[in-house]
Design an enzyme around this catalytic site. Structure first.
Site, mmCIF file in Angstrom:
data_model
loop_
_atom_site.group_PDB
_atom_site.id
_atom_site.type_symbol
_atom_site.label_atom_id
_atom_site.label_comp_id
_atom_site.label_asym_id
_atom_site.label_seq_id
_atom_site.Cartn_x
_atom_site.Cartn_y
_atom_site.Cartn_z
ATOM 1 N N HIS A 24 0.833 -1.205 0.000
ATOM 2 C CA HIS A 24 0.000 0.000 0.000
ATOM 3 C C HIS A 24 0.869 1.258 0.000
ATOM 4 O O HIS A 24 1.569 1.542 0.968
ATOM 5 C CB HIS A 24 -0.893 -0.021 1.245
ATOM 6 C CG HIS A 24 -1.830 1.125 1.349
ATOM 7 N ND1 HIS A 24 -1.797 2.021 2.399
ATOM 8 C CD2 HIS A 24 -2.838 1.525 0.546
ATOM 9 C CE1 HIS A 24 -2.750 2.917 2.247
ATOM 10 N NE2 HIS A 24 -3.397 2.646 1.130
ATOM 11 N N HIS A 63 -1.354 10.728 -3.231
ATOM 12 C CA HIS A 63 -2.693 10.403 -2.734
ATOM 13 C C HIS A 63 -3.568 11.620 -2.498
ATOM 14 O O HIS A 63 -4.697 11.693 -2.978
ATOM 15 C CB HIS A 63 -2.592 9.594 -1.432
ATOM 16 C CG HIS A 63 -3.924 9.283 -0.818
ATOM 17 N ND1 HIS A 63 -4.556 10.138 0.079
ATOM 18 C CD2 HIS A 63 -4.741 8.218 -0.975
ATOM 19 C CE1 HIS A 63 -5.710 9.611 0.438
ATOM 20 N NE2 HIS A 63 -5.848 8.449 -0.177
#
Length: 280
Positions: free
Chosen positions: A21, A62
């Site tokens: 991740h 992100h």
């Protein structure tokens, strides 16, 4: 079924996939250093996010704004790549270095030509920008496109088809929020009904995998029944973000096809004990 997913589905060699991740390194998330360390550890799948700059360049990042993890400020989409290249990712750097630079999506794709990328499209502009880069590298088979917004994935698919002239391009997709909610709501229906629901979703928004949390508030998502139903209609089930080794073991015992983690060492150990490591 796109080649990205075939190895992890039931009936193949049976290896669930491990996805790092944002590189599985929260101090250096979405940086080349984090992804390099994950690959060195044995990961063959990297999960990442992409946003697009003011001059149309896809960047691995992100947040909508820069403040949380960089030395910059303001919306990323309002900066050019040349401006963003001056900033650094803030984290713990024992050697006293100023931090990692931001990462171009194309540089990541080029750095690891045999690694699979799970790309979360965070804005509409990224659909065309990412498809253009993937086409330039002919990397369709090793990229899965995800987004909470199904329209972003469909825009990626449509641009890919224009670039290649192919309507049958085997692009791997995971469902967005609405598609996943539909599956969670209907998976207890009789199998023929559920199958029709999935067929409609595939026709409308493309769907090969679902990437889901263990729970959504009070609602359990990843249950034995949900995993079984998804497998019965050919959908892979990937679960995010799972950091506890005991929870990893429990989910793998349910038959999930992939785990997304920040705990790279923990997931590597769990997979190795099952004979599923390294994965690159």
């Amino acid at each position: 079924m796109p080649r990205y997913l075939t190895d992890s589905l039931p009936g193949r060699h049976g290896w669930p996939i491990a996805l790092a991740h944002r590189g599985a390194d929260p101090d250096r998330e979405n940086t080349l250093a984090a992804f390099s360390a994950a690959v060195d550890r044995g990961f063959g799948y990297l999960e990442l996010d992409v946003r697009t700059t003011a001059d149309g360049v896809p960047v691995v990042f992100h947040d909508e704004t820069l403040e949380r993890i960089t030395t910059g400020a303001g919306p990323l989409a309002e900066r050019t790549w040349d401006e963003l290249a001056q900033f650094r990712v803030v984290g713990e750097h024992p050697d006293g270095s100023p931090g990692e630079p931001l990462l171009l999506f194309e540089d990541l794709l080029s750095a690891f030509p045999h690694i699979h990328l799970n790309v979360d499209l965070k804005d509409a502009a990224s659909a065309e920008a990412v498809a253009t880069v993937v086409h330039r590298h002919d990397a369709w088979a090793r990229v899965l496109v995800a987004s909470f917004v199904d329209a972003h994935r469909i825009a990626y698919r449509d641009h890919a088809r224009r670039l290649t002239g192919r309507d049958d391009l085997p692009i791997a997709h995971s469902g967005g929020t609405r598609a996943v909610a539909t599956l969670v709501f209907t998976h207890r229906f009789p199998l023929p009904v559920f199958r029709k629901v999935v067929e409609r979703l595939r026709r409308d928004v493309d769907l090969h995998a679902v990437q889901v949390p263990v729970r959504s508030g009070p609602i359990p998502v990843v249950t034995a029944r949900f995993v079984e139903r998804c497998h019965q209609v050919g959908l892979a089930v990937h679960v995010w973000v799972v950091d506890d080794p005991a929870e990893m073991e429990r989910l793998l015992a349910l038959g999930v096809d992939g785990l997304v983690t920040d705990n790279g060492a923990g997931l590597a150990e769990v997979m190795a004990a099952r004979g599923h490591w390294p994965q690159r």
